[in-house]
Motif scaffolding. Sequence first.
Motif, short mmCIF file in Angstrom:
data_model
loop_
_atom_site.label_atom_id
_atom_site.label_comp_id
_atom_site.label_asym_id
_atom_site.label_seq_id
_atom_site.Cartn_x
_atom_site.Cartn_y
_atom_site.Cartn_z
N ILE A 326 0.84 -1.19 0.00
CA ILE A 326 0.00 0.00 0.00
C ILE A 326 0.88 1.24 0.00
N ILE A 327 0.54 2.22 -0.85
CA ILE A 327 1.23 3.50 -0.87
C ILE A 327 0.53 4.41 0.14
N ASP A 328 1.24 4.78 1.21
CA ASP A 328 0.58 5.46 2.32
C ASP A 328 1.39 6.67 2.79
N GLY A 330 0.49 8.60 5.10
CA GLY A 330 0.29 8.75 6.53
C GLY A 330 1.17 7.86 7.37
N THR A 331 2.07 7.12 6.73
CA THR A 331 3.04 6.28 7.45
C THR A 331 4.44 6.79 7.14
N SER A 332 5.20 7.10 8.16
CA SER A 332 6.49 7.73 7.96
C SER A 332 7.56 6.77 7.46
N PHE A 333 7.51 5.52 7.91
CA PHE A 333 8.49 4.54 7.49
C PHE A 333 7.88 3.55 6.51
N THR A 334 8.73 2.69 5.97
CA THR A 334 8.27 1.62 5.09
C THR A 334 8.24 0.32 5.89
N TYR A 335 7.15 -0.43 5.76
CA TYR A 335 6.96 -1.69 6.47
C TYR A 335 6.89 -2.83 5.47
N LEU A 336 7.68 -3.87 5.70
CA LEU A 336 7.68 -5.03 4.82
C LEU A 336 7.60 -6.31 5.64
N ALA A 337 6.83 -7.25 5.14
CA ALA A 337 6.74 -8.58 5.75
C ALA A 337 7.69 -9.52 5.02
N ASP A 338 7.99 -10.64 5.64
CA ASP A 338 8.83 -11.64 4.97
C ASP A 338 8.06 -12.28 3.81
N PRO A 339 8.75 -12.66 2.74
CA PRO A 339 10.21 -12.72 2.61
C PRO A 339 10.85 -11.41 2.14
N ILE A 423 4.51 1.04 1.62
CA ILE A 423 5.55 1.96 1.14
C ILE A 423 5.21 3.32 1.74
N GLY A 424 6.02 3.75 2.72
CA GLY A 424 5.74 4.98 3.46
C GLY A 424 6.48 6.18 2.92
#
Length: 525
Positions: A326-328, A330-339, A423-424
């Motif tokens: 998701i392109i967001d 409102g989120t300052s950092f980028t969050y990724l799940a595995d893998p 993607i923050g």
Amino acid sequence: MASCYDFLLFFISLSLAFSLTFQNSHGRTFSFDLHHRFSDPVKKWVSEKSGTGFQWPEKGSIDYYSALADQDRVIRGRGLASDEQMLTFSDGNITCKIPSLGFLHYTFVSLGTPSVSFLVALDTGSDLFWVPCDCIRCASTSSARYGFDLELSIYSPNSSSTSKTVPCNSSLCEARSECSEIAGNCPYKVAYVSTDTSSSGILMEDVMYLTTEDTLHDVVKAQIIFGCGKVQTGSFLDGAAPNGLFGLGMEKMSVPSILSSAGLTANSFSMCFGRDGIGRIIFGDKGSPDQGETPFNLKPRYPTYNVSVTGIRVGTNIINTNFSAIIDSGTSFTYLADPAYTHISESFHSLVADKQRSPDPRIPFDYCYFMSPNQNSTVIPSISLTMKGGSQFSVFDPIIVMSIEAEFVYCLAVVKSHNLNIIGQNFLTGNRIVFDREKSILGWKKFDCYDMEDTHTVPMNQQNFTTEPPSPAIGPNSYTPEATRQTRNGSQVSVLTPSFSHSPHLIPCFIYILFFLFVLLSVIL
């Protein structure tokens, strides 16, 4: 900050030393002293006229340069490719990342009659626009609470002659089952993933003031639906979006949807994320033919700005992968799940020569390193994402730098998530991001937010940094996202401190000077 303003100040200084004197055919003499907008004579004149202790921005402060950047925007913020009307907020299209308010991007929005301005956070990860209103429990509006000279506003329907409550039978009322038989007003409650964070109240309709993105700056009054936020909880009471949240999502409730449905703009908008912390937002912007593009993955029940990533490049390492994100804003950092998280972080680690710092519970990042004594010798691996369709999305600011215990530390600004990829802001920085909802595509182009191609890289000794470890904005330290309706992703505070090294074109200087000469000649003739 070598810029147009340096040249302009030189021109003005001449007028201060030698008063500009003209004589017409009647022998009358006209003398004018020209002053910089923040000069001592101007400050004195405004204070005398207003009769109040007006707070001027301190030279070198974020407010000082934001004001100058706003002038740049008026003169130079044009030329985007579009044949259709583009709109922005009546207070200007400039957006700014504010450290004391969670490092989210904010702008001013004017509502009601008479108009009242609100400093709202811009969020592409949610849909509803809400402001504090007839508060039962809202964040403090005191300027001292947030470290700047600005009292925040509270909306009151009774104070606006154009306000209307949204009835329960409205097509936009999704909580009809909770409507009161007596009041008949449509309630709302939006729960956010961050622990105990929500906003609730009733839906309102009122005028929002926009302006055209052209030389005329025509005012447009748009009837929009928004939340009268009577009760806020969680992070909204702790400094994240204390004056309202501006949802920019795809649902019919969002302002971009309302503007396009009313025929005021094309069904598209853009946000530019400047590397100095200052950006802009424009409704109706479809981008340019040379931008990168990828299609949205649309889910009919709850559409979001979701895209597919088919590969990651870290330095010279090519990683074949496939995940959606998701392109967001409102989120300052980028969050990724595995893998994906393991792929990008371990590849980054394998290319870093600096010593890794041991884990710190105050810092949400797993891969942090001591910066080399000679900062210029620190080499940061480049990162880019391959999007569905093949276009490359370059990441210009993959790290954050902080000072901890008198040592500089930099971290890969990616947080491990359990099941949601986001993607923050930090990955969006340096680009103009186009949310083309009409074509269902995301567009991007390397941009500096002032219609200039950003052809310079930021050396390590100019990297933004903070002296404190990250703390939460809208999300908790432990990230537990949930993909449910009316629930958005958690958000962590970014620790990128804005720097101001932007140098405008020289051409606008002559526009300023010609304007001053025009005023002088108009009086003389």
